[in-house]
Design an enzyme around this catalytic site. Sequence first.
Site, PDB file in Angstrom:
ATOM      1  N   GLY A   1      30.049  20.461  27.264  1.00 33.13           N
ATOM      2  CA  GLY A   1      30.108  21.438  26.173  1.00 33.13           C
ATOM      3  C   GLY A   1      30.441  20.746  24.855  1.00 33.13           C
ATOM      4  O   GLY A   1      30.785  19.558  24.832  1.00 33.13           O
ATOM      5  N   GLN A   2      30.372  21.508  23.779  1.00 36.19           N
ATOM      6  CA  GLN A   2      30.576  20.929  22.442  1.00 36.19           C
ATOM      7  C   GLN A   2      31.925  20.232  22.295  1.00 36.19           C
ATOM      8  O   GLN A   2      32.016  19.078  21.876  1.00 36.19           O
ATOM      9  CB  GLN A   2      30.555  22.027  21.383  1.00 36.19           C
ATOM     10  CG  GLN A   2      29.304  22.845  21.296  1.00 36.19           C
ATOM     11  CD  GLN A   2      29.407  23.774  20.109  1.00 36.19           C
ATOM     12  OE1 GLN A   2      29.289  23.334  18.971  1.00 36.19           O
ATOM     13  NE2 GLN A   2      29.642  25.049  20.350  1.00 36.19           N
TER      14      GLN A   2
ATOM     15  N   ASP B   1      33.508  22.833  40.031  1.00 35.97           N
ATOM     16  CA  ASP B   1      33.053  24.140  39.551  1.00 35.97           C
ATOM     17  C   ASP B   1      34.297  25.002  39.345  1.00 35.97           C
ATOM     18  O   ASP B   1      35.008  25.317  40.304  1.00 35.97           O
ATOM     19  CB  ASP B   1      32.115  24.769  40.599  1.00 35.97           C
ATOM     20  CG  ASP B   1      31.632  26.147  40.170  1.00 35.97           C
ATOM     21  OD1 ASP B   1      32.172  26.711  39.185  1.00 35.97           O
ATOM     22  OD2 ASP B   1      30.723  26.669  40.828  1.00 35.97           O
TER      23      ASP B   1
ATOM     24  N   ALA C   1      34.799  26.810  29.274  1.00 29.41           N
ATOM     25  CA  ALA C   1      34.923  28.269  29.217  1.00 29.41           C
ATOM     26  C   ALA C   1      33.571  28.890  29.514  1.00 29.41           C
ATOM     27  O   ALA C   1      32.531  28.224  29.402  1.00 29.41           O
ATOM     28  CB  ALA C   1      35.395  28.711  27.823  1.00 29.41           C
TER      29      ALA C   1
ATOM     30  N   TYR D   1      41.989  26.019  25.019  1.00 30.89           N
ATOM     31  CA  TYR D   1      41.392  26.536  23.775  1.00 30.89           C
ATOM     32  C   TYR D   1      41.065  28.013  23.926  1.00 30.89           C
ATOM     33  O   TYR D   1      40.605  28.468  24.978  1.00 30.89           O
ATOM     34  CB  TYR D   1      40.130  25.739  23.417  1.00 30.89           C
ATOM     35  CG  TYR D   1      40.464  24.299  23.136  1.00 30.89           C
ATOM     36  CD1 TYR D   1      40.825  23.895  21.849  1.00 30.89           C
ATOM     37  CD2 TYR D   1      40.486  23.359  24.160  1.00 30.89           C
ATOM     38  CE1 TYR D   1      41.185  22.576  21.593  1.00 30.89           C
ATOM     39  CE2 TYR D   1      40.840  22.044  23.912  1.00 30.89           C
ATOM     40  CZ  TYR D   1      41.190  21.660  22.631  1.00 30.89           C
ATOM     41  OH  TYR D   1      41.559  20.360  22.382  1.00 30.89           O
TER      42      TYR D   1
ATOM     43  N   THR E   1      40.190  31.739  21.207  1.00 29.58           N
ATOM     44  CA  THR E   1      39.178  32.176  20.246  1.00 29.58           C
ATOM     45  C   THR E   1      39.680  33.247  19.273  1.00 29.58           C
ATOM     46  O   THR E   1      40.596  34.016  19.591  1.00 29.58           O
ATOM     47  CB  THR E   1      37.963  32.747  21.027  1.00 29.58           C
ATOM     48  OG1 THR E   1      37.064  33.386  20.127  1.00 29.58           O
ATOM     49  CG2 THR E   1      38.375  33.774  22.075  1.00 29.58           C
ATOM     50  N   ASP E   2      39.037  33.295  18.123  1.00 30.91           N
ATOM     51  CA  ASP E   2      39.236  34.385  17.156  1.00 30.91           C
ATOM     52  C   ASP E   2      38.864  35.747  17.769  1.00 30.91           C
ATOM     53  O   ASP E   2      39.300  36.785  17.283  1.00 30.91           O
ATOM     54  CB  ASP E   2      38.357  34.130  15.921  1.00 30.91           C
ATOM     55  CG  ASP E   2      36.895  33.871  16.282  1.00 30.91           C
ATOM     56  OD1 ASP E   2      36.647  32.979  17.119  1.00 30.91           O
ATOM     57  OD2 ASP E   2      36.003  34.554  15.753  1.00 30.91           O
TER      58      ASP E   2
ATOM     59  N   TYR F   1      33.984  38.978  26.655  1.00 31.09           N
ATOM     60  CA  TYR F   1      34.366  37.571  26.462  1.00 31.09           C
ATOM     61  C   TYR F   1      35.766  37.476  25.847  1.00 31.09           C
ATOM     62  O   TYR F   1      36.630  36.756  26.346  1.00 31.09           O
ATOM     63  CB  TYR F   1      33.326  36.887  25.572  1.00 31.09           C
ATOM     64  CG  TYR F   1      33.779  35.561  25.012  1.00 31.09           C
ATOM     65  CD1 TYR F   1      33.782  34.407  25.794  1.00 31.09           C
ATOM     66  CD2 TYR F   1      34.199  35.451  23.689  1.00 31.09           C
ATOM     67  CE1 TYR F   1      34.209  33.196  25.275  1.00 31.09           C
ATOM     68  CE2 TYR F   1      34.623  34.254  23.159  1.00 31.09           C
ATOM     69  CZ  TYR F   1      34.627  33.126  23.951  1.00 31.09           C
ATOM     70  OH  TYR F   1      35.053  31.929  23.436  1.00 31.09           O
TER      71      TYR F   1
ATOM     72  N   LYS G   1      39.203  35.884  27.453  1.00 31.62           N
ATOM     73  CA  LYS G   1      39.916  34.762  26.804  1.00 31.62           C
ATOM     74  C   LYS G   1      41.374  35.145  26.569  1.00 31.62           C
ATOM     75  O   LYS G   1      42.272  34.328  26.748  1.00 31.62           O
ATOM     76  CB  LYS G   1      39.231  34.361  25.494  1.00 31.62           C
ATOM     77  CG  LYS G   1      37.861  33.712  25.656  1.00 31.62           C
ATOM     78  CD  LYS G   1      37.899  32.379  26.396  1.00 31.62           C
ATOM     79  CE  LYS G   1      38.548  31.284  25.597  1.00 31.62           C
ATOM     80  NZ  LYS G   1      38.467  29.970  26.301  1.00 31.62           N
TER      81      LYS G   1
HETATM   82  N1  LIG Z   1      31.663  27.945  20.513  1.00 32.38           N
HETATM   83  C1  LIG Z   1      32.374  28.707  19.663  1.00 32.38           C
HETATM   84  O1  LIG Z   1      31.876  29.184  18.639  1.00 32.38           O
HETATM   85  C2  LIG Z   1      33.818  28.982  19.964  1.00 32.38           C
HETATM   86  C3  LIG Z   1      34.537  29.783  19.059  1.00 32.38           C
HETATM   87  C4  LIG Z   1      35.893  30.045  19.322  1.00 32.38           C
HETATM   88  C5  LIG Z   1      36.499  29.492  20.446  1.00 32.38           C
HETATM   89  N2  LIG Z   1      35.762  28.727  21.310  1.00 32.38           N
HETATM   90  C6  LIG Z   1      36.448  28.186  22.491  1.00 32.38           C
HETATM   91  O2  LIG Z   1      36.445  26.780  22.340  1.00 32.38           O
HETATM   92  C7  LIG Z   1      36.345  26.165  23.627  1.00 32.38           C
HETATM   93  C8  LIG Z   1      35.194  25.189  23.608  1.00 32.38           C
HETATM   94  O3  LIG Z   1      33.968  25.900  23.375  1.00 32.38           O
HETATM   95  P1  LIG Z   1      32.563  25.140  23.341  1.00 32.38           P
HETATM   96  O4  LIG Z   1      31.789  25.736  22.222  1.00 32.38           O
HETATM   97  O5  LIG Z   1      32.763  23.668  23.416  1.00 32.38           O
HETATM   98  O6  LIG Z   1      31.929  25.658  24.701  1.00 32.38           O
HETATM   99  P2  LIG Z   1      30.508  25.274  25.308  1.00 32.38           P
HETATM  100  O7  LIG Z   1      29.806  24.305  24.439  1.00 32.38           O
HETATM  101  O8  LIG Z   1      29.833  26.542  25.693  1.00 32.38           O
HETATM  102  O9  LIG Z   1      30.918  24.482  26.651  1.00 32.38           O
HETATM  103  C9  LIG Z   1      31.501  25.137  27.717  1.00 32.38           C
HETATM  104  C10 LIG Z   1      31.791  24.126  28.800  1.00 32.38           C
HETATM  105  O10 LIG Z   1      32.369  24.819  29.909  1.00 32.38           O
HETATM  106  C11 LIG Z   1      31.702  24.380  31.070  1.00 32.38           C
HETATM  107  N3  LIG Z   1      31.724  25.367  32.123  1.00 32.38           N
HETATM  108  C12 LIG Z   1      31.354  26.670  32.055  1.00 32.38           C
HETATM  109  N4  LIG Z   1      31.436  27.207  33.290  1.00 32.38           N
HETATM  110  C13 LIG Z   1      31.874  26.243  34.121  1.00 32.38           C
HETATM  111  C14 LIG Z   1      32.157  26.185  35.496  1.00 32.38           C
HETATM  112  N5  LIG Z   1      31.988  27.253  36.324  1.00 32.38           N
HETATM  113  N6  LIG Z   1      32.587  25.019  36.039  1.00 32.38           N
HETATM  114  C15 LIG Z   1      32.739  23.928  35.264  1.00 32.38           C
HETATM  115  N7  LIG Z   1      32.484  23.915  33.945  1.00 32.38           N
HETATM  116  C16 LIG Z   1      32.055  25.055  33.387  1.00 32.38           C
HETATM  117  C17 LIG Z   1      30.287  24.139  30.613  1.00 32.38           C
HETATM  118  O11 LIG Z   1      29.620  23.370  31.588  1.00 32.38           O
HETATM  119  P3  LIG Z   1      28.002  23.506  31.777  1.00 32.38           P
HETATM  120  O12 LIG Z   1      27.422  22.677  30.670  1.00 32.38           O
HETATM  121  O13 LIG Z   1      27.780  22.957  33.110  1.00 32.38           O
HETATM  122  O14 LIG Z   1      27.670  24.962  31.632  1.00 32.38           O
HETATM  123  C18 LIG Z   1      30.557  23.387  29.313  1.00 32.38           C
HETATM  124  O15 LIG Z   1      30.862  22.045  29.577  1.00 32.38           O
HETATM  125  C19 LIG Z   1      36.226  27.310  24.629  1.00 32.38           C
HETATM  126  O16 LIG Z   1      37.504  27.616  25.121  1.00 32.38           O
HETATM  127  C20 LIG Z   1      35.738  28.487  23.800  1.00 32.38           C
HETATM  128  O17 LIG Z   1      36.159  29.711  24.372  1.00 32.38           O
HETATM  129  C21 LIG Z   1      34.450  28.453  21.087  1.00 32.38           C
END
Ligand SMILES: NC(=O)c1ccc[n+]([C@@H]2O[C@H](COP(=O)([O-])OP(=O)(O)OC[C@H]3O[C@@H](n4cnc5c(N)ncnc54)[C@H](OP(=O)(O)O)[C@@H]3O)[C@@H](O)[C@H]2O)c1
Length: 325
Positions: free
Chosen positions: A10-11, A38, A62, A101, A103-104, A133, A137
């Site tokens: 993920g990002q 997983d 997440a 982590y 979220t807003d 979602y 969270k």
């Molecule tokens: N993105 C946003 O705009 C945003 C905003 C506010 C807060 N956040 C929070 O910031 C954090 C990071 O977000 P992000 O944008 O980096 O998320 P992301 O890019 O969607 O990455 C999510 C990660 O979680 C993994 N994952 C999901 N389900 C899984 C499972 N069953 N087993 C193992 N791994 C699993 C995914 O793996 P796969 O690649 O295998 O699916 C991926 O590596 C999260 O807590 C999110 O809630 C994000």
Amino acid sequence: MRILLTGTSGQLGHALLPHLSRLPATAIIHAPQRAELDLSNAAQLRLCITDFKPDLIINPAAYTAVDLAENEADKAHAINVTAPAIMAEEARKLGAGLIHYSTDYVYAGDKADAAGNWQAYAETDATGPLNVYGKTKLAGEQAIIASGCQHLILRTSWVYSNFGKNFFLTMLKLARERDQLRVVNDQWGTPNSADWLAAATCEILAQLQRSKDAVSWWQQFGGVYHLSATGATNWFEFAAAIIELADQQNKLGKAAPQISGIPASEYPVPARRPHNSLLSTEKLQAAFGLSIPDWRSTLDACMQSVQAPASAPLHSTTQAQGQAK
Ligand SMILES: NC(=O)c1ccc[n+]([C@@H]2O[C@H](COP(=O)([O-])OP(=O)(O)OC[C@H]3O[C@@H](n4cnc5c(N)ncnc54)[C@H](OP(=O)(O)O)[C@@H]3O)[C@@H](O)[C@H]2O)c1
């Protein structure tokens, strides 16, 4: 220090890996991929933690598919609530710390002054998630706090990167393909580059590593924080800034598209989203003394890492909304 890191596909997880490996006292980082761990498999997660015996678990993983979550509440709950609850329980047994982590989207997005101007949320403000979602969270946060483990819960917003799925890369792609874009202009927040979030997390970790007594450090600094760049914008302005920078740096391969703002009501999506996602970082700055950049400076850094396109593609019209998670 033994660190268990989730979600490196993920990002944020992807951005954390290089920053963590530069920490002076990082001995071993274990970053299992989904095939190995997983998070919806509770037994596998427990075994992973008890086998590796981390000093610290960092959990950027997440379920982040905001719209899909409306129909996949069980799946979102397993990854956003049950998995962090298990991490917290096992961390407490081991005396390990947990950085998680959030979220807003835990807020209702309606905080405003008497004149109707949006006000930034403080960590002490009431939560009120609008969608599945956000609810999962928030429940994940509550499970961590209830476990009694040493934790930092870092709430952030509008995460983007030059890696993975996000608004920044979507806008860049659309701007390379189309001549007109319509983007939502009545949802406000602050974009956060995954790279900056990772760097800020590691600055906090470096402070933990420098402390003489980790237990006292967690007692003093553990809790919920907002981790965000400064500045306020909306999705339309964010898209315009992305396109302007890409154009200036010759990253579009064609003329910049025309972009116009639309209300969210003209772009219906399954999950309700907050209108105000602004997060105050006063608590974070007071605790850790971090220097917080303006969102535009981190956007510039991200754009610098983007390659110019090989060829110029199709032209048409579309509309788009923020993909906040
Ligand atoms: N993105 C946003 O705009 C945003 C905003 C506010 C807060 N956040 C929070 O910031 C954090 C990071 O977000 P992000 O944008 O980096 O998320 P992301 O890019 O969607 O990455 C999510 C990660 O979680 C993994 N994952 C999901 N389900 C899984 C499972 N069953 N087993 C193992 N791994 C699993 C995914 O793996 P796969 O690649 O295998 O699916 C991926 O590596 C999260 O807590 C999110 O809630 C994000």
